[in-house]
Design a protein around this motif. Structure first.
Motif, PDB file in Angstrom:
ATOM      1  N   VAL A  28      40.012  -3.153  16.595  1.00  0.00           N
ATOM      2  CA  VAL A  28      39.068  -2.064  16.337  1.00  0.00           C
ATOM      3  C   VAL A  28      39.485  -0.801  17.072  1.00  0.00           C
ATOM      4  CG1 VAL A  28      36.684  -1.303  16.722  1.00  0.00           C
ATOM      5  CG2 VAL A  28      37.138  -3.581  15.805  1.00  0.00           C
ATOM      6  N   TRP A  29      39.841  -0.926  18.342  1.00  0.00           N
ATOM      7  CA  TRP A  29      40.224   0.251  19.118  1.00  0.00           C
ATOM      8  C   TRP A  29      41.467   0.927  18.555  1.00  0.00           C
ATOM      9  CZ3 TRP A  29      39.727  -3.115  24.092  1.00  0.00           C
ATOM     10  CH2 TRP A  29      38.362  -3.204  24.457  1.00  0.00           C
ATOM     11  N   ARG A  30      42.425   0.139  18.124  1.00  0.00           N
ATOM     12  CA  ARG A  30      43.687   0.683  17.620  1.00  0.00           C
ATOM     13  C   ARG A  30      43.673   0.946  16.107  1.00  0.00           C
ATOM     14  NH1 ARG A  30      48.716  -0.061  20.244  1.00  0.00           N
ATOM     15  NH2 ARG A  30      48.504  -0.563  22.457  1.00  0.00           N
ATOM     16  N   ARG A  31      42.572   0.632  15.454  1.00  0.00           N
ATOM     17  CA  ARG A  31      42.451   0.815  14.003  1.00  0.00           C
ATOM     18  C   ARG A  31      43.566   0.063  13.260  1.00  0.00           C
ATOM     19  NH1 ARG A  31      40.843   7.300  13.747  1.00  0.00           N
ATOM     20  NH2 ARG A  31      39.016   7.114  15.112  1.00  0.00           N
ATOM     21  N   MET A  32      43.667  -1.223  13.584  1.00  0.00           N
ATOM     22  CA  MET A  32      44.703  -2.085  13.022  1.00  0.00           C
ATOM     23  C   MET A  32      44.150  -3.023  11.938  1.00  0.00           C
ATOM     24  SD  MET A  32      46.646  -3.205  16.554  1.00  0.00           S
ATOM     25  CE  MET A  32      47.685  -4.403  15.716  1.00  0.00           C
ATOM     26  N   ALA A  33      43.032  -2.644  11.331  1.00  0.00           N
ATOM     27  CA  ALA A  33      42.399  -3.548  10.373  1.00  0.00           C
ATOM     28  C   ALA A  33      43.333  -3.880   9.219  1.00  0.00           C
ATOM     29  CB  ALA A  33      41.115  -2.916   9.845  1.00  0.00           C
ATOM     30  N   TYR A  34      43.993  -2.886   8.673  1.00  0.00           N
ATOM     31  CA  TYR A  34      44.883  -3.125   7.537  1.00  0.00           C
ATOM     32  C   TYR A  34      46.094  -3.947   7.968  1.00  0.00           C
ATOM     33  CZ  TYR A  34      46.602  -2.042   2.839  1.00  0.00           C
ATOM     34  OH  TYR A  34      47.013  -2.119   1.542  1.00  0.00           O
ATOM     35  N   PHE A  35      46.509  -3.779   9.206  1.00  0.00           N
ATOM     36  CA  PHE A  35      47.611  -4.578   9.741  1.00  0.00           C
ATOM     37  C   PHE A  35      47.218  -6.060   9.751  1.00  0.00           C
ATOM     38  CE2 PHE A  35      50.120  -6.598  12.994  1.00  0.00           C
ATOM     39  CZ  PHE A  35      51.370  -6.002  12.879  1.00  0.00           C
ATOM     40  N   PRO A 199      32.804  -9.095  14.214  1.00  0.00           N
ATOM     41  CA  PRO A 199      32.189  -9.358  15.526  1.00  0.00           C
ATOM     42  C   PRO A 199      32.530  -8.293  16.568  1.00  0.00           C
ATOM     43  CG  PRO A 199      33.149 -11.367  14.627  1.00  0.00           C
ATOM     44  CD  PRO A 199      33.629 -10.243  13.768  1.00  0.00           C
ATOM     45  N   ALA A 200      33.758  -7.785  16.546  1.00  0.00           N
ATOM     46  CA  ALA A 200      34.130  -6.744  17.506  1.00  0.00           C
ATOM     47  C   ALA A 200      33.358  -5.458  17.243  1.00  0.00           C
ATOM     48  CB  ALA A 200      35.637  -6.484  17.424  1.00  0.00           C
ATOM     49  N   ALA A 201      33.184  -5.111  15.975  1.00  0.00           N
ATOM     50  CA  ALA A 201      32.409  -3.914  15.641  1.00  0.00           C
ATOM     51  C   ALA A 201      30.951  -4.070  16.050  1.00  0.00           C
ATOM     52  CB  ALA A 201      32.518  -3.624  14.144  1.00  0.00           C
ATOM     53  N   LEU A 206      26.816  -2.675  21.244  1.00  0.00           N
ATOM     54  CA  LEU A 206      25.965  -3.174  22.324  1.00  0.00           C
ATOM     55  C   LEU A 206      26.615  -3.090  23.703  1.00  0.00           C
ATOM     56  CD1 LEU A 206      24.649  -6.410  20.541  1.00  0.00           C
ATOM     57  CD2 LEU A 206      23.481  -4.203  20.731  1.00  0.00           C
ATOM     58  N   ALA A 207      27.943  -3.206  23.752  1.00  0.00           N
ATOM     59  CA  ALA A 207      28.637  -3.303  25.036  1.00  0.00           C
ATOM     60  C   ALA A 207      28.740  -1.947  25.724  1.00  0.00           C
ATOM     61  CB  ALA A 207      30.024  -3.892  24.829  1.00  0.00           C
ATOM     62  N   ARG A 208      28.819  -1.993  27.046  1.00  0.00           N
ATOM     63  CA  ARG A 208      28.934  -0.774  27.840  1.00  0.00           C
ATOM     64  C   ARG A 208      30.303  -0.623  28.490  1.00  0.00           C
ATOM     65  NH1 ARG A 208      24.069   1.657  28.472  1.00  0.00           N
ATOM     66  NH2 ARG A 208      22.186   0.433  28.051  1.00  0.00           N
ATOM     67  N   GLY A 209      31.233  -1.503  28.151  1.00  0.00           N
ATOM     68  CA  GLY A 209      32.572  -1.427  28.703  1.00  0.00           C
ATOM     69  C   GLY A 209      33.517  -2.281  27.878  1.00  0.00           C
ATOM     70  N   PRO A 210      34.823  -2.095  28.042  1.00  0.00           N
ATOM     71  CA  PRO A 210      35.788  -2.850  27.230  1.00  0.00           C
ATOM     72  C   PRO A 210      35.744  -4.349  27.477  1.00  0.00           C
ATOM     73  CG  PRO A 210      36.899  -1.549  28.922  1.00  0.00           C
ATOM     74  CD  PRO A 210      35.482  -1.107  28.909  1.00  0.00           C
ATOM     75  N   GLU A 211      35.614  -4.756  28.740  1.00  0.00           N
ATOM     76  CA  GLU A 211      35.568  -6.186  29.028  1.00  0.00           C
ATOM     77  C   GLU A 211      34.325  -6.829  28.418  1.00  0.00           C
ATOM     78  OE1 GLU A 211      36.030  -3.853  31.288  1.00  0.00           O
ATOM     79  OE2 GLU A 211      38.068  -4.183  32.065  1.00  0.00           O
ATOM     80  N   ALA A 212      33.191  -6.126  28.556  1.00  0.00           N
ATOM     81  CA  ALA A 212      31.951  -6.642  27.983  1.00  0.00           C
ATOM     82  C   ALA A 212      32.049  -6.737  26.462  1.00  0.00           C
ATOM     83  CB  ALA A 212      30.779  -5.747  28.378  1.00  0.00           C
ATOM     84  N   MET A 213      32.721  -5.766  25.854  1.00  0.00           N
ATOM     85  CA  MET A 213      32.864  -5.791  24.400  1.00  0.00           C
ATOM     86  C   MET A 213      33.687  -6.994  23.952  1.00  0.00           C
ATOM     87  SD  MET A 213      34.420  -2.852  21.883  1.00  0.00           S
ATOM     88  CE  MET A 213      35.023  -3.286  20.236  1.00  0.00           C
ATOM     89  N   ALA A 248      28.386 -10.460   9.433  1.00  0.00           N
ATOM     90  CA  ALA A 248      27.933  -9.167   8.917  1.00  0.00           C
ATOM     91  C   ALA A 248      26.467  -8.931   9.261  1.00  0.00           C
ATOM     92  CB  ALA A 248      28.146  -9.112   7.409  1.00  0.00           C
ATOM     93  N   ALA A 249      25.652  -9.984   9.171  1.00  0.00           N
ATOM     94  CA  ALA A 249      24.244  -9.851   9.564  1.00  0.00           C
ATOM     95  C   ALA A 249      24.128  -9.508  11.046  1.00  0.00           C
ATOM     96  CB  ALA A 249      23.495 -11.156   9.262  1.00  0.00           C
ATOM     97  N   GLY A 250      24.999 -10.118  11.863  1.00  0.00           N
ATOM     98  CA  GLY A 250      25.018  -9.784  13.282  1.00  0.00           C
ATOM     99  C   GLY A 250      25.396  -8.336  13.527  1.00  0.00           C
ATOM    100  N   PHE A 251      26.317  -7.825  12.707  1.00  0.00           N
ATOM    101  CA  PHE A 251      26.719  -6.418  12.825  1.00  0.00           C
ATOM    102  C   PHE A 251      25.536  -5.491  12.533  1.00  0.00           C
ATOM    103  CE2 PHE A 251      28.141  -2.604  10.523  1.00  0.00           C
ATOM    104  CZ  PHE A 251      28.853  -1.963  11.546  1.00  0.00           C
ATOM    105  N   VAL A 252      24.762  -5.805  11.489  1.00  0.00           N
ATOM    106  CA  VAL A 252      23.605  -4.988  11.140  1.00  0.00           C
ATOM    107  C   VAL A 252      22.572  -5.020  12.269  1.00  0.00           C
ATOM    108  CG1 VAL A 252      21.669  -4.740   9.537  1.00  0.00           C
ATOM    109  CG2 VAL A 252      23.950  -5.259   8.666  1.00  0.00           C
TER     110      VAL A 252
END
Length: 262
Positions: A28-35, A199-201, A206-213, A248-252
């Motif tokens: 997600v951070w690197r925008r590697m979804a298509y990869f 899940p990462a999105a 909700l997360a407040r830091g990279p480790e928490a995410m 996806a429901a979790g994302f919403v």
């Protein structure tokens, strides 16, 4: 306990989330979804080659995913347009894999199980492969966490700190190939990227830091796997798509909670 197919399926989903959580955060951070999509599509070619040579499917998918990942990383580092390279290689590998499967003689192949997963048919050997691969990726990311994070945030800062961004990109590339190999039995080649990204999105809201995410992404992925299995058994729906639907429901839900918190 492992004789119960549902228990094996649940353990497979949880084991997969060990890897998809932290790795998905970097995707997600690197925008590697298509990869991730390109590497996952190549796994079908690995399935065909493994069946043709009478090899374990996991090793075949791992080998082809590694070749695809290294090829894309090498070409993008030489100035090729990354979106074009990914588009050509992803669809070509998927098409070649489907064509190769059609030529197999005397081998019964259920393409739907490889495209959308068959987590309810996970065996003890599959479970060991999934947990082994997931643990390997998790340990690799924890080991390289600081370097990967710096290279992701700012490549100039990484160079100033003595970190090679290309090497860290290759680490993520190899980790992604391993995840594809261990995921194909659970959610299939067409849904692997969803389990990395969704899940990462959701955790990002909700997360407040990279480790928490990263940790929260693993937790959401595990919860989605268990919820998807429950949906599959309760409503007789395909397990792999049900798991992604639960994610996806979790994302919403995470998006709504994040907005309310803000």
């Amino acid at each position: 306990m492992l004789d119960d197919f549902l228990m094996r399926a649940g353990l497979a989903g949880v084991g997969l989330s060990l890897a998809t959580g932290p790795l998905g955060a970097f995707v997600v951070w690197r925008r590697m979804a298509y990869f991730g999509d390109a590497t996952a599509h190549a796994a079908i070619l690995g399935v065909a080659l493994a069946l043709a040579m009478d090899l374990p499917v996991g090793f075949g998918t791992l080998a082809v995913a590694l070749v695809m990942a290294v090829t894309v990383s090498t070409l993008s580092g030489r100035g090729w347009a990354i979106d074009t390279v990914l588009g050509v290689l992803a669809h070509s590998a998927l098409a070649l894999g489907l064509v190769a499967v059609s030529f197999l003689q005397g081998v019964r192949v259920d393409l739907q199980s490889w495209l959308f997963g068959d987590i309810l048919a996970v065996s003890r050997a599959d479970l060991a492969f999934i947990w082994g691969g997931g643990a390997l990726v998790a340990v690799l990311i924890v080991w390289r966490w600081d370097r990967l994070l710096v290279a992701t945030v700012n490549e100039d800062l990484a160079h100033a700190s003595g970190i090679d961004p290309n090497r860290e990109r290759m680490v993520l590339t190899l980790a992604l190939a391993v995840v594809v190999a261990v995921s194909i039995k659970v959610v299939g080649a067409l849904l692997i990227a969803a389990m990395l990204i969704v899940p990462a999105a959701a955790a990002r809201a909700l997360a407040r830091g990279p480790e928490a995410m990263a940790l929260l992404a693993s937790a959401i992925g595990a919860a989605a796997a268990l919820a998807g299995l429950w949906l599959s058994l309760s409503f007789d729906t395909p397990a792999g798509p049900s798991i992604v639907a639960a994610a996806a429901a979790g994302f919403v839900i995470a998006g709504v909670v994040g907005r309310l918190r803000a």
